[in-house]
Design a protein around this motif. Structure first.
Motif, PDB file in Angstrom:
ATOM      1  N   ALA A 194     -10.019   4.984  -3.819  1.00  0.00           N
ATOM      2  CA  ALA A 194     -10.528   6.154  -3.103  1.00  0.00           C
ATOM      3  C   ALA A 194     -11.980   5.928  -2.689  1.00  0.00           C
ATOM      4  CB  ALA A 194     -10.435   7.400  -3.984  1.00  0.00           C
ATOM      5  N   VAL A 195     -12.410   6.751  -1.779  1.00  0.00           N
ATOM      6  CA  VAL A 195     -13.823   6.876  -1.424  1.00  0.00           C
ATOM      7  C   VAL A 195     -14.355   8.110  -2.156  1.00  0.00           C
ATOM      8  CG1 VAL A 195     -15.444   7.398   0.447  1.00  0.00           C
ATOM      9  CG2 VAL A 195     -13.585   5.757   0.809  1.00  0.00           C
ATOM     10  N   GLY A 196     -15.489   7.980  -2.790  1.00  0.00           N
ATOM     11  CA  GLY A 196     -16.015   9.090  -3.571  1.00  0.00           C
ATOM     12  C   GLY A 196     -17.072   9.887  -2.828  1.00  0.00           C
ATOM     13  N   LEU A 197     -17.217  11.132  -3.232  1.00  0.00           N
ATOM     14  CA  LEU A 197     -18.291  11.996  -2.741  1.00  0.00           C
ATOM     15  C   LEU A 197     -19.311  12.161  -3.861  1.00  0.00           C
ATOM     16  CD1 LEU A 197     -16.053  14.663  -0.998  1.00  0.00           C
ATOM     17  CD2 LEU A 197     -17.614  13.093   0.176  1.00  0.00           C
ATOM     18  N   CYS A 198     -20.589  12.041  -3.532  1.00  0.00           N
ATOM     19  CA  CYS A 198     -21.612  12.121  -4.568  1.00  0.00           C
ATOM     20  C   CYS A 198     -22.911  12.668  -3.979  1.00  0.00           C
ATOM     21  CB  CYS A 198     -21.865  10.756  -5.203  1.00  0.00           C
ATOM     22  SG  CYS A 198     -22.579   9.546  -4.073  1.00  0.00           S
ATOM     23  N   ARG A 199     -23.770  13.182  -4.870  1.00  0.00           N
ATOM     24  CA  ARG A 199     -25.112  13.545  -4.436  1.00  0.00           C
ATOM     25  C   ARG A 199     -25.892  12.259  -4.155  1.00  0.00           C
ATOM     26  NH1 ARG A 199     -24.619  17.187  -9.066  1.00  0.00           N
ATOM     27  NH2 ARG A 199     -23.023  18.659  -8.455  1.00  0.00           N
ATOM     28  N   ALA A 200     -26.903  12.353  -3.315  1.00  0.00           N
ATOM     29  CA  ALA A 200     -27.675  11.166  -2.948  1.00  0.00           C
ATOM     30  C   ALA A 200     -28.403  10.552  -4.133  1.00  0.00           C
ATOM     31  CB  ALA A 200     -28.666  11.517  -1.851  1.00  0.00           C
ATOM     32  N   THR A 201     -28.608  11.330  -5.189  1.00  0.00           N
ATOM     33  CA  THR A 201     -29.298  10.826  -6.382  1.00  0.00           C
ATOM     34  C   THR A 201     -28.377  10.058  -7.323  1.00  0.00           C
ATOM     35  OG1 THR A 201     -28.959  13.025  -7.333  1.00  0.00           O
ATOM     36  CG2 THR A 201     -31.130  12.560  -6.405  1.00  0.00           C
ATOM     37  N   PHE A 202     -27.123   9.834  -6.921  1.00  0.00           N
ATOM     38  CA  PHE A 202     -26.194   9.128  -7.796  1.00  0.00           C
ATOM     39  C   PHE A 202     -26.794   7.777  -8.179  1.00  0.00           C
ATOM     40  CE2 PHE A 202     -22.442   6.652  -8.932  1.00  0.00           C
ATOM     41  CZ  PHE A 202     -21.761   7.559  -9.729  1.00  0.00           C
ATOM     42  N   PRO A 203     -26.836   7.441  -9.471  1.00  0.00           N
ATOM     43  CA  PRO A 203     -27.563   6.242  -9.904  1.00  0.00           C
ATOM     44  C   PRO A 203     -26.846   4.965  -9.484  1.00  0.00           C
ATOM     45  CG  PRO A 203     -26.379   7.228 -11.752  1.00  0.00           C
ATOM     46  CD  PRO A 203     -26.244   8.187 -10.603  1.00  0.00           C
ATOM     47  N   PRO A 204     -27.585   3.854  -9.333  1.00  0.00           N
ATOM     48  CA  PRO A 204     -26.954   2.560  -9.016  1.00  0.00           C
ATOM     49  C   PRO A 204     -25.886   2.221 -10.046  1.00  0.00           C
ATOM     50  CG  PRO A 204     -29.360   2.431  -8.852  1.00  0.00           C
ATOM     51  CD  PRO A 204     -29.052   3.767  -9.456  1.00  0.00           C
ATOM     52  N   THR A 205     -24.721   1.810  -9.554  1.00  0.00           N
ATOM     53  CA  THR A 205     -23.567   1.558 -10.413  1.00  0.00           C
ATOM     54  C   THR A 205     -22.906   0.252  -9.999  1.00  0.00           C
ATOM     55  OG1 THR A 205     -23.187   3.944 -10.621  1.00  0.00           O
ATOM     56  CG2 THR A 205     -21.369   2.498 -11.222  1.00  0.00           C
ATOM     57  N   PRO A 206     -22.617  -0.647 -10.938  1.00  0.00           N
ATOM     58  CA  PRO A 206     -21.970  -1.917 -10.583  1.00  0.00           C
ATOM     59  C   PRO A 206     -20.674  -1.686  -9.825  1.00  0.00           C
ATOM     60  CG  PRO A 206     -22.748  -1.980 -12.856  1.00  0.00           C
ATOM     61  CD  PRO A 206     -22.919  -0.563 -12.386  1.00  0.00           C
ATOM     62  N   GLY A 207     -20.476  -2.453  -8.764  1.00  0.00           N
ATOM     63  CA  GLY A 207     -19.237  -2.386  -8.001  1.00  0.00           C
ATOM     64  C   GLY A 207     -19.174  -1.250  -7.007  1.00  0.00           C
ATOM     65  N   VAL A 208     -20.233  -0.440  -6.910  1.00  0.00           N
ATOM     66  CA  VAL A 208     -20.227   0.739  -6.045  1.00  0.00           C
ATOM     67  C   VAL A 208     -21.429   0.702  -5.102  1.00  0.00           C
ATOM     68  CG1 VAL A 208     -20.418   3.257  -5.968  1.00  0.00           C
ATOM     69  CG2 VAL A 208     -18.983   2.161  -7.695  1.00  0.00           C
ATOM     70  N   THR A 209     -21.179   1.004  -3.841  1.00  0.00           N
ATOM     71  CA  THR A 209     -22.224   1.143  -2.839  1.00  0.00           C
ATOM     72  C   THR A 209     -22.224   2.580  -2.334  1.00  0.00           C
ATOM     73  OG1 THR A 209     -22.030  -1.162  -2.117  1.00  0.00           O
ATOM     74  CG2 THR A 209     -23.037   0.384  -0.568  1.00  0.00           C
ATOM     75  N   THR A 210     -23.384   3.184  -2.254  1.00  0.00           N
ATOM     76  CA  THR A 210     -23.462   4.543  -1.710  1.00  0.00           C
ATOM     77  C   THR A 210     -24.053   4.489  -0.303  1.00  0.00           C
ATOM     78  OG1 THR A 210     -25.634   4.932  -2.708  1.00  0.00           O
ATOM     79  CG2 THR A 210     -23.702   5.598  -3.977  1.00  0.00           C
ATOM     80  N   ARG A 211     -23.500   5.335   0.592  1.00  0.00           N
ATOM     81  CA  ARG A 211     -23.930   5.362   1.980  1.00  0.00           C
ATOM     82  C   ARG A 211     -24.060   6.808   2.453  1.00  0.00           C
ATOM     83  NH1 ARG A 211     -25.580   1.184   1.433  1.00  0.00           N
ATOM     84  NH2 ARG A 211     -25.028  -0.825   2.367  1.00  0.00           N
ATOM     85  N   PRO A 212     -25.072   7.101   3.295  1.00  0.00           N
ATOM     86  CA  PRO A 212     -25.205   8.442   3.861  1.00  0.00           C
ATOM     87  C   PRO A 212     -24.224   8.673   4.995  1.00  0.00           C
ATOM     88  CG  PRO A 212     -26.937   7.016   4.700  1.00  0.00           C
ATOM     89  CD  PRO A 212     -26.164   6.202   3.697  1.00  0.00           C
TER      90      PRO A 212
END
Length: 320
Positions: A243-261
């Motif tokens: 799945a693609v996750g939804l998160c607040r922009a403050t979500f901490p750096p997590t191995p295996g995960v990239t956050t994008r606006p």
């Protein structure tokens, strides 16, 4: 015999009653017992305090002196007792902080900062998916402060009884597996580019799910599937490409995960701190609010994608 406060109260009562008989009745004593007590007090003070007559008692010169001091000492002692009780209550409150919070990195960061700010305090936490439950716990006095949030400009729960202060407003980002086809895109992602994805987010009782569905509709699609589960499970579903996750922009750096606006910032999240105004000192509430805002700023600084977004948009953490 050493003079005690109860002896001063006895002298005052005799003077106010005007007779030993009436004073004994007020004090709940037999008159002979009160007469014997008065004699002991007079011996301790070095002379008679009252002249006895057919119509009652009248203070002697020594008695007037003692009564004058009594009018000062007894109220001062009573105020001392009240002040000490207030101080003890405030110390107990300062030594115990009961914090509630929904999912997200701010609760742990706030605990960390409060322990540094008040190392003598005992901090306990209560996590809940429900903003309404947190509001009820505040109203019932079972929590001192609660971190919660609302989607967009939606009102927080329990506004009639509680104070809610804004900590910050974050854009909602998406979480992608590092190997996702869009993970290396350096810019903002169009929501429409994710039309074929399945989704994951944490549950809640606000309007976020409806707002997300409406944002998808504006982008021209309906989400295929939404997994509502705890944060760790959401991260796992993203990491394995489910799945693609939804998160607040403050979500901490997590191995295996990239956050994008997301382009156009279709979803935002307001971080709030709530408390019951009758249960908290204004100075303590101001301190906890300041530490919560500091916790958010620290979380924003640790997110590289959020820092990039802020620089791109000319914003400061906690916009607007």
């Amino acid at each position: 015999m050493e003079l005690e406060l109860r002896h001063l109260r006895t002298i005052r009562t005799i003077a106010e009653a005007g007779s030993l008989t009436r004073a004994a009745s007020v004090l709940g004593l037999a008159q002979p017992a009160l007469s014997a007590q008065l004699k002991r007090i007079e011996r301790a003070l070095g002379g008679a305090l009252f002249e006895r007559g057919r119509h009652g008692v009248r203070a002697t010169a020594l008695g007037e002196l003692v009564l004058e001091r009594t009018r000062i000492v007894l109220p001062a002692v009573s105020e001392l007792q009240r002040e000490a009780a207030r101080f003890a209550r405030s110390r107990r409150a300062a030594e115990r902080l009961r914090l509630g919070g929904t999912h997200g990195p701010l609760l742990g960061a706030l605990v960390d900062r409060l322990v540094d700010a008040a190392p003598e305090a005992t901090v306990t936490t209560c996590a809940s998916w429900s903003e309404r439950e947190l509001a009820e716990l505040l109203s019932e006095g079972r929590l001192d402060f609660a971190l919660a949030g609302t989607c967009g400009t939606a009102p927080p729960p329990g506004t009639a009884q509680l104070v809610w202060q804004e900590i910050a407003v974050d854009p909602v980002f998406v979480m992608l597996a590092d190997g996702h086809r869009l993970a290396r895109d350096p810019g903002e992602l169009d929501l429409a580019a994710l039309a074929d994805e399945e989704w994951a987010c944490v549950p809640g009782d606000g309007c976020f799910a409806d707002c997300f569905t409406a944002a998808c509709a504006r982008a021209g699609f309906s989400p295929r599937r939404m997994y509502e589960t705890d944060t760790a499970s959401c991260v796992h579903l993203v990491q394995v490409g489910r799945a693609v996750g939804l998160c607040r922009a403050t979500f901490p750096p997590t191995p295996g995960v990239t956050t994008r606006p997301l382009a156009g910032t279709p979803l935002v999240w307001r971080h709030l701190l709530g408390w019951h105004p009758a249960a908290q000192r204004p100075d303590l509430a101001a301190t906890v609010l300041a530490e919560a805002r500091g916790a958010h700023a620290g979380a924003a600084a640790r997110s590289g994608s959020y820092a990039h977004w802020l620089a791109l948009h000319g914003e400061e953490p906690g916009f607007p």
